[in-house]
Design a protein around this motif. Structure first.
Motif, PDB file in Angstrom:
ATOM      1  N   LEU A 133       0.843  -1.191   0.000  1.00 21.73           N
ATOM      2  CA  LEU A 133       0.000   0.000   0.000  1.00 21.73           C
ATOM      3  C   LEU A 133       0.878   1.241   0.000  1.00 21.73           C
ATOM      4  O   LEU A 133       1.983   1.243   0.560  1.00 21.73           O
ATOM      5  N   ASN A 136      -1.943   7.990  -0.694  1.00 20.51           N
ATOM      6  CA  ASN A 136      -2.912   8.266  -1.749  1.00 20.51           C
ATOM      7  C   ASN A 136      -2.419   9.366  -2.699  1.00 20.51           C
ATOM      8  O   ASN A 136      -2.066  10.453  -2.256  1.00 20.51           O
ATOM      9  N   HIS A 140      -6.368   9.821  -6.658  1.00 17.66           N
ATOM     10  CA  HIS A 140      -7.092   8.780  -5.912  1.00 17.66           C
ATOM     11  C   HIS A 140      -7.035   9.117  -4.421  1.00 17.66           C
ATOM     12  O   HIS A 140      -6.452   8.378  -3.617  1.00 17.66           O
ATOM     13  N   GLY A 143      -8.223   6.555  -1.298  1.00 18.21           N
ATOM     14  CA  GLY A 143      -7.576   5.281  -1.038  1.00 18.21           C
ATOM     15  C   GLY A 143      -8.438   4.068  -1.323  1.00 18.21           C
ATOM     16  O   GLY A 143      -9.560   4.165  -1.833  1.00 18.21           O
ATOM     17  N   ASP A 144      -7.905   2.880  -0.957  1.00 21.44           N
ATOM     18  CA  ASP A 144      -8.579   1.610  -1.221  1.00 21.44           C
ATOM     19  C   ASP A 144      -8.846   0.815   0.053  1.00 21.44           C
ATOM     20  O   ASP A 144      -9.963   0.365   0.290  1.00 21.44           O
ATOM     21  N   LYS A 160      -7.458   5.340   4.914  1.00 27.77           N
ATOM     22  CA  LYS A 160      -7.201   4.377   3.846  1.00 27.77           C
ATOM     23  C   LYS A 160      -5.942   4.751   3.073  1.00 27.77           C
ATOM     24  O   LYS A 160      -5.604   5.924   2.917  1.00 27.77           O
ATOM     25  N   THR A 162      -3.675   3.569  -0.659  1.00 27.64           N
ATOM     26  CA  THR A 162      -3.920   3.109  -2.029  1.00 27.64           C
ATOM     27  C   THR A 162      -3.154   1.823  -2.303  1.00 27.64           C
ATOM     28  O   THR A 162      -1.973   1.701  -1.956  1.00 27.64           O
ATOM     29  N   ASP A 220       1.197   5.456 -10.721  1.00 29.34           N
ATOM     30  CA  ASP A 220       0.225   4.768 -11.552  1.00 29.34           C
ATOM     31  C   ASP A 220       0.279   5.456 -12.914  1.00 29.34           C
ATOM     32  O   ASP A 220      -0.160   6.592 -13.072  1.00 29.34           O
TER      33      ASP A 220
END
Length: 240
Positions: A133, A136, A140, A143-144, A160, A162, A220
């Motif tokens: 992880l 973020n 984004h 987060g995830d 959270k 990402t 990303d």
């Protein structure tokens, strides 16, 4: 330990660059994006790497060959004209990845760049998966998943992070895929098409996923602008 590089995406946000080149084969820092992953996997001692393909699939063996350049054996898992999503792609590649006794394998998204040291990945994760992880990014912000103090990952939490697209998984993560994804679009196709996130969340409910918070560099590569920025940064860092 074997590895999977997820490289079957259409790269729609990267057009027009991906009209003629699959996103993982776009060059950053003087070599294809996917080559950064292959180098790190080879350095870790991985020898067999599966690459799932769909869009412009023929270009992968043409550019990467059989993997001998890196001391690897590359295996290509073609998914057809329609990519199978992350879960379906992993399920489709399992015959090439499974090693018996629920032996774990590494999986890396082919469209990310990260300076994470793959040697930090657990060879024998406590549960069904282990995720890397990161903080973020601007695109984004929410987060995830949440990383608990005990090192387990939760689907929800106050802070959270990402998912970096780097992880270690046991084949058993996919055992109950049909029950978990239900009647999701593509689940009844042959081969089935489904996302990995619902399976991860189901495993997290039983504390079956652990994680690391990587505070280093991660990108990303989702737009031509981010690709150009990463390329410039890597070239600058390689200058004597």
């Amino acid at each position: 330990m074997k590895a999977l590089v997820l490289a079957a995406g259409l790269g729609e946000r990267m057009r027009p660059l991906t009209d003629t080149t699959p996103k993982p084969l776009l060059a950053v820092g003087g070599k294809p994006l996917i080559a950064w992953h292959l180098e790190k996997l080879a350095a870790l001692g991985v020898r067999d790497v599966v690459i799932n393909t769909s869009w412009l699939a023929a270009q992968f063996p043409r550019v990467l060959g059989d993997g001998a350049h890196w001391g690897l054996r590359l295996h290509y898992a073609y998914e057809g004209d329609t990519p199978l999503e992350t879960g379906g792609g992993m399920h489709n590649a399992l015959p090439l990845l499974a090693g018996g006794d629920d032996a774990p394998f590494i999986a890396v998204n082919g469209d990310v760049w990260c300076d994470f040291d793959f040697a930090r990945l657990p060879r024998d994760p406590a549960g069904r998966g282990h995720l890397v992880l990161v903080d973020n990014p601007p695109q984004h912000p929410h987060g995830d998943f949440a990383l608990r103090k005990d090192g387990t990952v939760a689907a929800d939490g106050p802070e959270k992070l990402t998912f970096a697209g780097i992880g270690v998984y046991r084949p058993s993560l996919l055992d109950d895929w049909r029950e978990v994804v239900g009647a999701a679009p593509g689940a009844d196709a042959l081969p089935p098409r489904f996302k990995l996130a619902p399976l991860l969340r189901a495993a997290m409910a039983g504390s079956g996923v652990t994680g690391d918070h990587h505070r280093g560099r991660w990108t990303d590569v989702g737009t031509p602008q981010r690709l150009a920025q990463l390329d410039a940064e890597l070239k600058a860092s390689l200058q004597p």
